[in-house]
Design a protein around this motif. Structure first.
Motif, short mmCIF file in Angstrom:
data_model
loop_
_atom_site.label_atom_id
_atom_site.label_comp_id
_atom_site.label_asym_id
_atom_site.label_seq_id
_atom_site.Cartn_x
_atom_site.Cartn_y
_atom_site.Cartn_z
N TRP A 68 1.22 -0.97 0.16
CA TRP A 68 -0.27 -0.16 0.07
C TRP A 68 0.83 0.83 -0.04
O TRP A 68 1.87 1.08 0.72
CB TRP A 68 -1.24 0.09 1.13
CG TRP A 68 -0.52 0.79 3.02
CD1 TRP A 68 0.32 -0.98 3.20
CD2 TRP A 68 -0.26 1.70 3.61
NE1 TRP A 68 0.71 -0.02 4.16
CE2 TRP A 68 0.11 1.50 4.29
CE3 TRP A 68 -1.14 2.83 2.89
CZ2 TRP A 68 0.43 2.17 4.88
CZ3 TRP A 68 -1.02 4.30 3.95
CH2 TRP A 68 -0.04 3.48 4.86
N ASN A 69 0.72 2.26 -0.60
CA ASN A 69 1.21 3.78 -0.57
C ASN A 69 -0.09 4.94 -0.02
O ASN A 69 0.26 5.42 1.27
CB ASN A 69 1.99 4.23 -1.47
CG ASN A 69 2.92 3.30 -1.88
OD1 ASN A 69 3.84 3.33 -1.13
ND2 ASN A 69 2.39 2.02 -3.11
N CYS A 70 -0.44 4.45 -0.86
CA CYS A 70 -1.50 6.54 -0.67
C CYS A 70 -2.42 6.44 0.81
O CYS A 70 -3.50 6.94 1.13
CB CYS A 70 -1.57 6.89 -1.95
SG CYS A 70 -3.52 5.44 -2.66
N GLY A 71 -3.16 5.38 0.23
CA GLY A 71 -4.27 4.85 1.17
C GLY A 71 -5.54 5.63 1.07
O GLY A 71 -6.60 5.39 2.20
N GLU A 72 -5.76 5.78 -0.44
CA GLU A 72 -6.95 7.37 -0.77
C GLU A 72 -7.38 6.57 -2.68
O GLU A 72 -7.64 6.85 -3.50
CB GLU A 72 -6.24 8.11 -0.65
CG GLU A 72 -5.58 9.23 0.68
CD GLU A 72 -6.72 9.59 1.25
OE1 GLU A 72 -7.80 9.45 0.51
OE2 GLU A 72 -6.63 9.23 1.95
N CYS A 102 -3.04 5.21 -5.96
CA CYS A 102 -1.09 4.85 -6.33
C CYS A 102 -2.20 3.10 -7.15
O CYS A 102 -1.16 3.03 -7.77
CB CYS A 102 -0.73 4.43 -5.23
SG CYS A 102 -1.14 3.66 -4.24
N CYS A 153 -7.68 -0.02 0.34
CA CYS A 153 -7.91 0.96 1.16
C CYS A 153 -9.16 1.88 0.99
O CYS A 153 -9.05 2.53 1.47
CB CYS A 153 -6.57 1.96 0.66
SG CYS A 153 -6.96 2.48 -1.00
FE1 FES Z 1 -2.93 3.65 -2.63
FE2 FES Z 1 -4.79 1.56 -2.36
S1 FES Z 1 -2.94 1.82 -0.97
S2 FES Z 1 -4.84 2.76 -4.29
#
Ligand code: FES
Ligand code: F3S
Length: 227
Positions: A45-49, A52, A67
């Motif tokens: 995971w990276n952005c949590g939004e 990404c 996420c």
């Molecule tokens: Fe980036 Fe889910 S963590 S799309």
């Protein structure tokens, strides 16, 4: 209240209890497990939004962005598995490099645009059409959802994500190369339009209509021109 979270970890299936909180996402449950119970649990995971595209996995059998996927209060429990069409590296981390190898065959770069020096007017409609394809976040959910990819791994088929990528170039008004011929060689017609890719795309790209059928029409026109 605690919820039951079942995670496929290689050959093992492990069950965890995670405290429920309102509006929690599947990714929150995994982060809780990693922080409090199992520090070596692997997932991306990276952005949590939802931007990404790195956190895709199968939750209760359906490919989603973890996420963005809410854990509902009345859930009996959730089961999290890696995207099933790819080899697993560890736990929920998979290796999608085959998709990029397939993409290499579709000229994934602009061709001829730089040579075109003259002033060029680009219309709103043209921008919107190419931008729709460029919304792809490389999450591989469409690829994992496609029954041709899932059930016929030996069939030559580049898959929905790569068709979107190719069409993003083809729809750019200054692009010179039409990729319908290349797509055809890479199994375009093996798509039988079941639309699971479009239904599950988190970016709401109309993959089937605006990329796949669009390319099929071009490939059809190309053949007619050769007759
Ligand atoms: Fe980036 Fe889910 S963590 S799309
Ligand atoms: Fe697969 Fe999408 Fe075609 S799910 S069969 S690529 S319409």
């Amino acid at each position: 209240m605690k919820i039951k979270v079942t995670v496929k970890r290689g050959k093992e299936v492990k069950i965890y209890k995670v405290p429920f909180r309102l509006k929690m996402r599947v990714l929150d449950a995994l982060l809780y497990i990693q922080e409090n119970q199992e520090p070596d649990l692997a997932f991306r995971w990276n952005c949590g939004e939802g931007i990404c595209g790195s956190c895709a996995a199968e939750v209760n059998g359906k490919a989603v962005l973890m996420c963005k996927e809410e854990v509902k209060e009345n859930t009996k429990g959730i089961t999290i598995e890696p995207l099933s069409v790819f080899p697993v590296i560890k736990d929920l981390v998979t290796d999608p490099s085959d998709v990029y190898k397939k993409l290499d065959k579709l000229k994934p770069y602009y061709t001829g645009a730089e040579q075109e020096k003259r002033f060029y007017k680009i219309f709103d409609k043209e921008i919107k059409e190419t931008q729709e394809m460029r919304k792809c976040i490389n999450c591989f959910i469409c690829y994992d959802s496609c029954h041709v990819i899932r059930n016929h791994p030996d069939l030559k088929f580049t898959g929905p994500m790569n068709i979107v990528k190719a069409v993003a170039f083809d729809k750019h008004p200054k692009e010179k190369t039409g990729r319908a011929g290349l797509l055809e060689k890479e199994g375009l017609w093996n798509c039988n339009v079941t639309r699971c890719c479009t239904q599950n795309c988190p970016q709401k790209i109309k993959i089937t209509e605006n990329a796949i059928i669009w390319s099929k029409e071009r490939s059809h026109d190309m053949k007619k021109g050769e007759e």
